[in-house]
Design a protein around this motif. Structure first.
Motif, mmCIF file in Angstrom:
data_model
loop_
_atom_site.group_PDB
_atom_site.id
_atom_site.type_symbol
_atom_site.label_atom_id
_atom_site.label_comp_id
_atom_site.label_asym_id
_atom_site.label_seq_id
_atom_site.Cartn_x
_atom_site.Cartn_y
_atom_site.Cartn_z
ATOM 1 N N ARG A 150 0.841 -1.276 -0.252
ATOM 2 C CA ARG A 150 0.003 0.043 0.098
ATOM 3 C C ARG A 150 0.923 1.181 -0.033
ATOM 4 O O ARG A 150 0.593 2.287 -0.570
ATOM 5 C CB ARG A 150 -0.875 0.049 1.295
ATOM 6 N N SER A 151 1.972 1.183 0.843
ATOM 7 C CA SER A 151 2.751 2.488 0.930
ATOM 8 C C SER A 151 3.557 2.748 -0.464
ATOM 9 O O SER A 151 3.453 3.931 -0.753
ATOM 10 C CB SER A 151 3.955 2.212 1.975
ATOM 11 N N GLY A 191 -3.272 13.199 4.426
ATOM 12 C CA GLY A 191 -4.296 12.372 5.630
ATOM 13 C C GLY A 191 -4.862 10.907 4.931
ATOM 14 O O GLY A 191 -4.860 10.161 5.640
ATOM 15 N N ILE A 192 -5.436 11.255 3.545
ATOM 16 C CA ILE A 192 -5.844 10.098 3.067
ATOM 17 C C ILE A 192 -4.754 8.942 2.756
ATOM 18 O O ILE A 192 -5.136 7.778 3.015
ATOM 19 C CB ILE A 192 -6.537 10.356 1.470
ATOM 20 N N ALA A 223 -1.975 8.608 4.474
ATOM 21 C CA ALA A 223 -1.477 7.974 5.796
ATOM 22 C C ALA A 223 -2.507 6.854 6.419
ATOM 23 O O ALA A 223 -2.279 5.730 6.688
ATOM 24 C CB ALA A 223 -1.330 9.109 6.964
ATOM 25 N N LEU A 224 -3.945 7.375 6.423
ATOM 26 C CA LEU A 224 -5.023 6.398 6.792
ATOM 27 C C LEU A 224 -5.031 5.021 6.099
ATOM 28 O O LEU A 224 -5.246 3.959 6.544
ATOM 29 C CB LEU A 224 -6.363 7.288 6.869
ATOM 30 N N ASN A 225 -4.920 5.205 4.782
ATOM 31 C CA ASN A 225 -4.898 4.089 3.836
ATOM 32 C C ASN A 225 -3.860 3.080 3.773
ATOM 33 O O ASN A 225 -3.823 2.023 3.386
ATOM 34 C CB ASN A 225 -5.536 4.489 2.248
ATOM 35 N N THR A 226 -2.673 3.713 4.164
ATOM 36 C CA THR A 226 -1.571 2.982 4.363
ATOM 37 C C THR A 226 -1.501 2.247 5.616
ATOM 38 O O THR A 226 -1.093 0.776 5.489
ATOM 39 C CB THR A 226 -0.354 3.718 4.504
ATOM 40 N N VAL A 227 -1.908 2.565 6.836
ATOM 41 C CA VAL A 227 -1.747 1.719 8.115
ATOM 42 C C VAL A 227 -3.217 1.129 8.405
ATOM 43 O O VAL A 227 -3.143 0.448 9.482
ATOM 44 C CB VAL A 227 -1.167 2.849 9.321
ATOM 45 N N ASN A 228 -4.081 1.248 7.463
ATOM 46 C CA ASN A 228 -5.309 0.471 7.920
ATOM 47 C C ASN A 228 -5.827 -0.456 6.769
ATOM 48 O O ASN A 228 -6.439 -0.217 5.870
ATOM 49 C CB ASN A 228 -6.399 1.596 7.872
ATOM 50 N N THR A 254 -9.326 -1.256 5.242
ATOM 51 C CA THR A 254 -9.869 -0.231 4.210
ATOM 52 C C THR A 254 -9.609 -0.645 3.092
ATOM 53 O O THR A 254 -8.182 -0.875 2.548
ATOM 54 C CB THR A 254 -9.643 0.937 4.599
ATOM 55 N N GLY A 268 -9.012 4.588 -1.084
ATOM 56 C CA GLY A 268 -8.073 5.419 -0.689
ATOM 57 C C GLY A 268 -7.672 6.074 -2.581
ATOM 58 O O GLY A 268 -7.720 7.401 -2.460
#
Length: 286
Positions: A10-11, A46-47, A49-54, A57, A62
């Motif tokens: 994802r990252s 922010g989008i 970061a949230l989709n990287t560590v979750n 989802t 994302g």
């Protein structure tokens, strides 16, 4: 698939997407962005970061959110190019801080600029006394542009009535010991000319860290070895010296000959060459 592997995938994926999107948003640095553009970049970060560590989802969510938040500033820029009123709302407009040498205190308060901030920004423009400023405006990105009073502006050749030669962009023809053919062609030169000039300096291409050609066709080089020095370009001084020698020779021929027709011819051409030297001197004797 382990969560840590999915986070890595994802990252990398979101990083590549974010890189592509940032190229599409232009070349502005963070300091040059308006408040609207800064807000959009914060949300996009922010989008990501949230989709990287979750991992729970779906990544498609994302990517969809990134596409939407990319289109918002893209469309806003397009509309702003067509409408000044919309541009004033989204990008803001400049505010006058100093006019006719008078500080506009109300505008300072409006833009939340303290006296210390104003003096600091003036110092960034090489001005240390507010009374020396004719006009100053704060741009939407926070930069302050200053017009000094006439008596405090830098002296230019046009003010002094001096003719100077036009200057074009220097072409970098050697970098890290390698010849760059495209800039060399842009300067209407070729590798053979470059080799000849380097031979005059007793320098090989492999030893050149940086080589540049100015608008007059003069080559300057910087070597890898900082202990070595290279001679300065001599094309323009040699040209001026040659013209002066020719003019002196014509004067001598005019004095030595007894033929009145030849004497007049030598004197006339000597005067013409002297006029040419006077006109070219500002260009070749810099």
């Amino acid at each position: 698939m382990p969560n840590w592997v999915e986070i890595i995938i994802r990252s990398v994926t979101l990083l590549l997407v974010l890189f592509v999107l940032s190229k599409g948003l232009g070349k502005k640095s963070l300091a040059q962005m308006t408040a609207f553009e800064s807000m959009v970049m914060i949300v996009i970060g922010g989008i990501v970061a949230l989709n990287t560590v979750n991992p729970a989802t779906p990544i498609v969510y994302g990517l969809t959110a990134l596409a939407v938040w990319f289109m918002i500033p893209y469309i806003a820029v397009f509309i702003a190019m067509k409408s000044k009123r919309f541009r004033n709302v989204t990008q803001g407009k400049g505010t006058v801080l100093i006019q006719n040498g008078k500080i506009m205190e109300d505008n300072l308060k409006k833009e939340r600029v303290s006296t210390d901030d104003l003096l600091s920004k003036l110092r960034n423009n090489q001005i240390f006394t507010a009374a020396d400023v004719e006009f100053a405006v704060i741009e939407p990105n926070g930069d302050v542009n200053v017009l000094p009073q006439k008596q405090h502006q830098p002296v230019t050749p046009s003010i002094l009535g001096i003719n100077v030669s036009p200057v074009k962009e220097p072409q970098t023809v050697i970098m890290d010991g390698k010849v760059l053919l495209e800039p060399l062609a842009n300067a209407s030169l070729n590798p053979n000319w470059l080799e000849t000039e380097l031979e005059k300096m007793n320098v090989s291409i492999e030893n050149v860290f940086l080589g540049q050609v100015d608008s007059d066709g003069q080559l300057t080089v910087d070597l890898f070895d900082d202990q070595l020095s290279v001679p300065s370009p001599t094309e323009k001084p040699l040209l001026l010296a040659t013209m002066k020698k020719c003019q002196a020779d014509l004067e001598m021929f005019a004095l030595e000959t007894e033929n009145e027709q030849s004497k007049t011819l030598y004197q006339t051409n000597s005067e013409r060459l002297q006029q040419a030297i006077s006109k070219l001197k500002p260009y070749v004797n810099e």
